[in-house]
Design a protein around this motif. Structure first.
Motif, mmCIF file in Angstrom:
data_model
loop_
_atom_site.group_PDB
_atom_site.id
_atom_site.type_symbol
_atom_site.label_atom_id
_atom_site.label_comp_id
_atom_site.label_asym_id
_atom_site.label_seq_id
_atom_site.Cartn_x
_atom_site.Cartn_y
_atom_site.Cartn_z
ATOM 1 N N GLY A 17 -3.631 -1.006 11.300
ATOM 2 C CA GLY A 17 -3.685 0.447 11.183
ATOM 3 C C GLY A 17 -4.016 0.907 9.783
ATOM 4 N N LEU A 18 -3.476 0.208 8.785
ATOM 5 C CA LEU A 18 -3.785 0.578 7.406
ATOM 6 C C LEU A 18 -5.265 0.358 7.103
ATOM 7 C CD1 LEU A 18 -2.853 1.363 4.513
ATOM 8 C CD2 LEU A 18 -2.703 -1.094 4.090
ATOM 9 N N LEU A 19 -5.798 -0.783 7.514
ATOM 10 C CA LEU A 19 -7.208 -1.052 7.252
ATOM 11 C C LEU A 19 -8.102 -0.029 7.949
ATOM 12 C CD1 LEU A 19 -7.276 -4.944 7.522
ATOM 13 C CD2 LEU A 19 -7.209 -3.545 5.454
ATOM 14 N N ALA A 20 -7.736 0.345 9.172
ATOM 15 C CA ALA A 20 -8.531 1.340 9.897
ATOM 16 C C ALA A 20 -8.504 2.695 9.207
ATOM 17 C CB ALA A 20 -8.025 1.462 11.336
ATOM 18 N N ALA A 21 -7.460 2.945 8.399
ATOM 19 C CA ALA A 21 -7.332 4.225 7.710
ATOM 20 C C ALA A 21 -8.129 4.281 6.412
ATOM 21 C CB ALA A 21 -5.858 4.510 7.411
ATOM 22 N N LEU A 22 -8.706 3.165 5.988
ATOM 23 C CA LEU A 22 -9.487 3.176 4.749
ATOM 24 C C LEU A 22 -10.805 3.908 4.981
ATOM 25 C CD1 LEU A 22 -8.984 -0.505 3.505
ATOM 26 C CD2 LEU A 22 -7.728 1.545 2.806
ATOM 27 N N ALA A 44 0.843 -1.200 0.000
ATOM 28 C CA ALA A 44 0.000 0.000 0.000
ATOM 29 C C ALA A 44 0.869 1.238 0.000
ATOM 30 C CB ALA A 44 -0.909 0.008 1.233
ATOM 31 N N ALA A 45 0.470 2.225 -0.792
ATOM 32 C CA ALA A 45 1.190 3.489 -0.876
ATOM 33 C C ALA A 45 0.205 4.632 -0.680
ATOM 34 C CB ALA A 45 1.892 3.625 -2.226
ATOM 35 N N LEU A 46 0.680 5.706 -0.053
ATOM 36 C CA LEU A 46 -0.146 6.878 0.202
ATOM 37 C C LEU A 46 -0.059 7.829 -0.977
ATOM 38 C CD1 LEU A 46 -1.937 8.415 2.226
ATOM 39 C CD2 LEU A 46 0.167 9.477 3.115
ATOM 40 N N GLY A 47 -1.230 8.151 -1.534
ATOM 41 C CA GLY A 47 -1.291 9.106 -2.631
ATOM 42 C C GLY A 47 -2.184 10.275 -2.288
ATOM 43 N N ALA A 48 -2.458 11.107 -3.259
ATOM 44 C CA ALA A 48 -3.263 12.305 -3.028
ATOM 45 C C ALA A 48 -4.671 11.975 -2.563
ATOM 46 C CB ALA A 48 -3.314 13.131 -4.310
ATOM 47 N N GLU A 79 4.318 -5.214 15.165
ATOM 48 C CA GLU A 79 4.432 -4.440 13.930
ATOM 49 C C GLU A 79 3.380 -4.868 12.913
ATOM 50 O OE1 GLU A 79 7.009 -1.743 13.292
ATOM 51 O OE2 GLU A 79 6.316 -1.979 15.368
ATOM 52 N N ALA A 80 3.105 -6.171 12.849
ATOM 53 C CA ALA A 80 2.067 -6.657 11.942
ATOM 54 C C ALA A 80 0.707 -6.108 12.339
ATOM 55 C CB ALA A 80 2.046 -8.188 11.952
ATOM 56 N N ARG A 81 0.422 -6.107 13.639
ATOM 57 C CA ARG A 81 -0.870 -5.618 14.112
ATOM 58 C C ARG A 81 -1.017 -4.125 13.829
ATOM 59 N NH1 ARG A 81 -1.819 -3.323 18.946
ATOM 60 N NH2 ARG A 81 0.140 -4.138 19.776
ATOM 61 N N LEU A 82 0.003 -3.346 14.130
ATOM 62 C CA LEU A 82 -0.091 -1.903 13.940
ATOM 63 C C LEU A 82 -0.043 -1.518 12.469
ATOM 64 C CD1 LEU A 82 2.226 -0.698 16.848
ATOM 65 C CD2 LEU A 82 -0.265 -0.676 16.776
ATOM 66 N N GLY A 83 0.747 -2.237 11.678
ATOM 67 C CA GLY A 83 0.844 -1.912 10.261
ATOM 68 C C GLY A 83 -0.375 -2.362 9.481
#
Length: 322
Positions: free
Chosen positions: A106-111, A48-52, A99-103
């Motif tokens: 955390g990414l899924l929670a940011a969707l 996953a990459a962060l874009g605009a 790290e797996a839990r937070l990464g």
């Protein structure tokens, strides 16, 4: 909300309750990507990459690929925890799992998508002390309750209760004993046994026993309510209906308006779109709140009564109903 997109299902692969929802979504031709958090990182590959416009990328299993931009909603129901390689040293394993839990988590929670239910909110709502406080603040009737590790406080509380007393664990206790399934359910407490020295070993929750005509499981999805009376035909089932499913009969009912309003206020405070509420209904017809499970089972109620709970969950995940 648009109904286009994929429903990401995060759950144990052997969860019959989740199976009901997935089958309904499949029947509606709604794309579903099902995985268990425990499959990460060994069985799931994330990029996953962060874009605009936010996070984009893919989540890949051995057979399928999910594009994160396509995720419309997430059905999160008791998945496992990230599981790393067995050959890691214990201290490295702890770091890798964290790290797996937070990464991953955390990414899924940011969707930017709809969750049923948000994992952080659901975890907070498991707290019985929090539930009882919010229920009381939401104008629901609650039993008199004591939390203590003081045997004398337990004795004094029992002395103030005109009727009987029960003990409840803070979290479901299930496992095996001597190779056989075992569980701890709500149990009656004899005031003559108080004070008991074992109370000092940990926190205990005691409540007044509420006389019951029957109990109610009230399942709420968004603002839709599905209530079923539970009539238990055994002594142990009348103390805790979860201890004897085979003795039950069920009947569809409706919550009183004041209870319905209180339940919706409670879910709003807890930040939950779903809750499986348990109530005692007294012989006088008063509804008394016992607890709410943010990931509670509902299949047995739907099968027994025909209440369309699965359809309501699919509606919520699909985005066709609030």
């Amino acid at each position: 909300m648009s109904s286009a997109g994929t429903v990401l299902v995060l759950a144990d692969r052997f969860d019959p309750t989740v199976d009901l929802a997935v089958e309904e979504l499949n029947r509606r031709a709604v794309p579903v990507f099902r995985a268990d958090v425990a499959d990460f990182p060994l069985g799931l590959r994330l990029g996953a990459a962060l874009g605009a416009s936010g996070w984009g990328g893919t989540l890949r299993s051995a057979h399928r690929t999910l594009h994160l931009n396509d995720v419309h909603s997430v059905y999160y129901r008791r998945p496992g925890r990230p599981r790393v390689a067995d050959d890691m040293a214990p201290d490295i394993r702890r770091i890798a799992e964290r790290e797996a839990r937070l990464g991953f988590g955390g990414l899924l929670a940011a969707l930017p998508c709809r969750w049923l239910s948000p994992p952080g909110k659901a975890a907070d709502a498991e707290s019985k002390p929090l539930q009882l406080r919010v229920a009381a603040e939401s104008a629901l009737s609650v039993p008199r309750t004591l939390i203590t590790n003081d045997p004398v406080a337990a004795r004094d509380f029992a002395a103030c209760i005109p009727g009987r007393l029960v003990y409840k664990p803070f979290h479901p206790m299930r496992g095996t004993r001597n190779g056989r399934p075992a569980a701890v359910f709500t149990s009656m407490v004899d005031p003559a046994d108080l004070p008991h020295p074992d109370i000092a070993t940990t926190a205990h929750l005691f409540q007044e026993w509420v006389p019951k005509a029957y109990e109610v499981r009230l399942t709420v999805v968004g603002e839709r309510m599905f209530a079923a009376e539970i009539h238990s035909g055994s002594d142990r089932g009348r103390i805790d209906w979860r201890s004897d499913y085979a003795s039950h009969t069920y009947r569809v009912t409706q919550p009183p308006p004041a209870v319905a309003d209180g339940v919706l206020r409670m879910l709003a405070v807890l930040g939950l779109p779903y809750g499986a509420f348990d109530f005692v209904v007294t012989p006088e017809g008063q509804w008394v709140f016992l607890e709410v499970n943010p990931s509670g089972q509902y299949g047995f109620i739907e099968i027994a009564t025909g209440l369309p709970i699965t359809a309501a969950i699919a509606d919520y995940l699909e985005g066709t109903h609030a």
